[in-house]
Design an enzyme around this catalytic site. Structure first.
Site, PDB file in Angstrom:
ATOM      1  N   SER A 160       3.982  -1.232 -10.961  1.00 27.50           N
ATOM      2  CA  SER A 160       3.368  -0.679 -12.163  1.00 27.50           C
ATOM      3  C   SER A 160       3.751  -1.546 -13.363  1.00 27.50           C
ATOM      4  O   SER A 160       3.456  -2.735 -13.381  1.00 27.50           O
ATOM      5  CB  SER A 160       3.777   0.780 -12.334  1.00 27.50           C
ATOM      6  OG  SER A 160       2.949   1.441 -13.255  1.00 27.50           O
ATOM      7  N   ASP A 211      -6.673   4.460  -8.472  1.00 28.86           N
ATOM      8  CA  ASP A 211      -5.575   4.501  -9.431  1.00 28.86           C
ATOM      9  C   ASP A 211      -6.142   4.601 -10.844  1.00 28.86           C
ATOM     10  O   ASP A 211      -6.961   3.774 -11.258  1.00 28.86           O
ATOM     11  CB  ASP A 211      -4.731   3.233  -9.279  1.00 28.86           C
ATOM     12  CG  ASP A 211      -3.408   3.295 -10.025  1.00 28.86           C
ATOM     13  OD1 ASP A 211      -3.281   4.125 -10.942  1.00 28.86           O
ATOM     14  OD2 ASP A 211      -2.523   2.496  -9.699  1.00 28.86           O
ATOM     15  N   HIS A 242      -2.331   6.063  -7.855  1.00 28.19           N
ATOM     16  CA  HIS A 242      -1.218   5.245  -8.327  1.00 28.19           C
ATOM     17  C   HIS A 242      -0.022   5.293  -7.377  1.00 28.19           C
ATOM     18  O   HIS A 242       0.710   4.319  -7.239  1.00 28.19           O
ATOM     19  CB  HIS A 242      -0.793   5.716  -9.718  1.00 28.19           C
ATOM     20  CG  HIS A 242       0.095   4.761 -10.441  1.00 28.19           C
ATOM     21  ND1 HIS A 242      -0.292   3.485 -10.781  1.00 28.19           N
ATOM     22  CD2 HIS A 242       1.371   4.899 -10.894  1.00 28.19           C
ATOM     23  CE1 HIS A 242       0.690   2.875 -11.416  1.00 28.19           C
ATOM     24  NE2 HIS A 242       1.716   3.709 -11.492  1.00 28.19           N
TER      25      HIS A 242
END
Length: 702
Positions: A553, A639, A673
């Site tokens: 991320s 995501d 995600h």
């Protein structure tokens, strides 16, 4: 497949502040396009072909993890109202089962019952079997799961796409039937008031939680009442209830500023009342306490210093934040993270010396002092949580470290006595003495001392360099605290070192550590990581030919940046859902989460200085004609936090520009995600990721 996919170039020009950038791969943003989907599927096929030699190693790691996880297990029961609540996991099933038992007369009301791991005890009620809910869905995520105050009704929500938009249902736990109530398109969470009302939030088109709603059971969703709307696009809104059940809190927060509103729970249809009006840069959080028979607000705030302070005032005498009575004063060396209030005590969490800590104040005789909970290990994580009951005389305290599996205690506040409720069992045996964990310090370019956590087998030959994995995150003031991992054992048992660089941008060393790694200081995050890698190499802990870097991320942004800045330090880089095209994303206010992110990264949309600074480090724009380490990028099509298009564009440009390096892209086509859902699918995916890392660092294929 032996030849890698070649992404076609469809040039688009980005114009901002008189600067032009030609983007050949922005067309990949259209995830409905057959050309995009064909390209992603081709990349998946190529990655599968290039990692076929990892199948045995992946399977071995997967089986090792299975052998170290107690697949049929259960959580320690937690009391809420007249029931003990707990969760079961069953071997062969992907998801958990939530259950409860009534609190029996004649037993200690605060000592959890001993429940057999196999076979249901008399009186057990299954609230939700998530395996049944997930059946037929390629992806499944449970959002809310909360029981009403009487214990009769269960509100739960589910996401079957990975896009973090949930549908909420209400189950009558007496009959087992679903009510007609159904709430679509809601955000995380649900808050009961009595058995009649549910408060919840929804998001706007940019995926920002902006509205709080009140739903009355038995009515249609289109009749729900809008309780609160936040129109400032920098702020997200949330709703929750005090542990005392006396107040409903509506909290607003940006990266820098917060504001709280309150509703008395016995008048749920009342308009919310503002507590402290927002002030740019002032962040505060409120809880409710009762001391000496009076109601108080207990407030954690940074109005008097960046590392926060805890103060209080009577509910009916709302003093300014800077004039609150002080419970825990601001300190330059202690970062206060928050408080939890109970009928007889208050718990506070804080960070000192890079380690999270906890302390308790007994308030039965009035306001007092906090007593810190102490432990013997150098590196550990302690947390107070799982305590929903207001009047409980005990606190649930969890403890773990890099080498100590998780432990859960009841801490009796009046006596200071700990009762061990559960230790994480490692089937097949585990000896913590076989491993060591310690802290090193590296020096940054500007002289800052960077903490580094190092974990490896105790019998590792440290007279020579060893293969290593260096992990970091470094954003949002998130701290990477010590935790036990069975996956890490598979890596260390193959002779590898696991190291964590606690770089600036994280929160390990206080608020200033975060401030020095964000906005126009963001490059400190990257240079800190490189400094740690250089330090490990200089100490002969490892070598550039045996060192792999990993981050995900915002930590994936870090991976992309160091790939450009210091490609010769690493043999491989693994980037999970990586934020590697940040400038393009932050320049799109219409994208999910963008505008609130301007307080983390800066606002390049309006500010040329920020634009130029982000342009100078953005991984995508700075891919160069140089030798790169091998790179594995992992992403998910649905995501909503870091869009799949970022790693897709990055890999395409690396292939087109770099002079060497193998670049792989793996896209989960039905996930968000957090990646795939279901514990076995997650284990297998994680096993693949560890196999890639181990292979790059050691050459092992088994």
């Amino acid at each position: 497949m032996t030849n890698f996919p070649i992404a076609p170039k469809h040039p688009m020009t980005r114009e901002f502040h008189g600067r032009s950038f030609v983007d050949n791969y922005e067309w990949l943003r259209d995830k409905q396009s057959p050309e995009t989907l064909d390209y992603l599927n081709a990349e998946n096929a190529y990655t599968e072909s290039k990692t076929k030699q990892l199948e045995t190693l992946t399977e071995n790691i997967f089986q090792e993890v299975k052998s170290r996880v107690k697949e049929t297990d259960m959580s320690v029961p937690t009391r809420r109202g007249d029931y003990w609540y707990y969760g079961r996991s069953i071997e062969g099933k992907n998801y958990g089962i939530s259950c409860r038992l009534p609190v029996e007369d004649g037993q200690d009301p605060w000592t959890p019952p001993v429940i057999p791991e196999e076979g249901a005890p008399a009186g057990e009620q299954v609230l939700l079997d998530v395996n049944e809910l997930a059946e037929g869905h390629e992806f499944f995520s449970l959002g809310a799961s909360t029981v009403s105050e009487s214990g009769r009704l269960l509100a739960y929500s589910q996401d079957t796409a990975g896009d973090e938009r949930f549908t909420l249902f209400v189950k009558d736990l007496q009959t087992g039937e679903l009510l007609e109530d159904r709430l679509d398109g809601i955000h995380y969470g649900a808050t009961w008031i009595g058995d009649e009302y549910i408060f919840y939030t929804t998001v706007d088109d940019a995926w920002r939680a902006d509205k709080v709603w009140r739903h009355q059971l038995g009515t249609a969703q289109d009749q729900d009442v809008l309780v609160f709307e936040e129109k400032d696009e920098h702020f997200n809104v949330g709703v929750g209830k005090a542990r005392s059940d006396k107040y409903v809190f509506i909290g607003l927060g940006s990266k820098l500023t917060s504001e709280a509103w309150v509703i008395e729970a016995d008048t749920p249809d009342a308009a919310p009342k503002l507590l402290w009006q927002r002030e740019t840069g002032v962040d505060y959080d409120v809880d409710h306490a009762v001391v000496g028979g009076k109601d108080y607000w207990v407030v954690t705030h940074n109005a008097t210093g960046p590392n926060f302070e805890v103060g209080y005032c009577e509910v009916g005498d709302l003093k300014p934040l800077r004039e609150l009575n002080v419970l825990m004063a601001h300190s330059d060396t202690v970062r206060i993270e928050g408080v939890d209030t109970y009928r007889d005590h208050i718990a506070v969490g804080y960070r000192r010396g890079g380690i999270g800590r906890a302390a308790i104040m007994d308030v039965r005789a009035g306001w007092g002092a906090f007593d810190e909970l102490t432990f013997k290990e150098e590196l550990y994580t302690v947390a107070i949580g799982g305590n929903p009951e207001w009047d409980a005389p005990v606190l649930r305290v969890s403890y773990t470290s890099f080498i100590e599996p998780g432990q859960l205690f009841d801490y009796r506040v009046a006596t200071g006595e700990y009762t061990l409720l559960k230790s994480q069992e490692i089937p097949g045996g585990y000896n913590k003495d076989d491993y060591v964990a310690y802290r090193m310090w590296a020096e940054a370019e500007d002289g800052a001392r960077i903490p580094v956590s190092v974990i490896h087998r105790a019998d590792l030959d440290r007279t020579k360099p060893n293969p290593a994995l260096l992990y970091a995150y470094g954003s949002y003031e998130m701290s990477i605290d010590p935790y036990f991992s069975v996956f890490r054992l598979s890596l260390m048992d193959r002779g590898m070192i696991y190291a964590i660089a606690h770089v600036r941008g994280g929160g390990e060393m206080g608020r200033s550590w975060y401030d020095e790694g964000k906005m126009l200081n963001k490059k400190n995050t990257f240079t800190d990581f490189i400094a740690v890698a250089d330090d490990l190499i200089a100490r002969r802990v490892t070598t550039p030919k045996t060192l792999v870097a990993e981050g995900g991320s915002a930590g994936g942004l870090l991976m992309g940046a160091v790939a450009n800045m210091a490609p010769d330090r690493f043999v491989g880089i693994q980037a999970n859902v990586p934020f590697v095209d940040p400038l393009t994303s932050i320049l799109k206010p219409e994208l999910p989460l963008t505008i609130p992110e301007w307080e983390e990264w800066g606002d390049p949309y309006h500010d040329p200085e920020v634009y130029d600074y982000m342009l100078s480090y953005s991984p995508y724009e700075n891919v160069a004609a140089q030798d790169y380490p091998d790179i594995l990028a992992l992403t998910s099509l649905n995501d909503t936090r870091v869009l799949y298009v970022e790693p897709a564009k990055w890999i395409a440009k690396l292939r087109d520009t770099a002079s060497s390096g193998e670049f792989l892209l793996k896209t989960e086509m039905a996930a968000g995600h957090g990646g795939v859902s279901g514990r076995y699918a997650k284990w297998r995916q994680n096993a693949f990721e560890f196999a890639w890392t181990i292979n790059k660092a050691t050459g092992a294929t088994e």
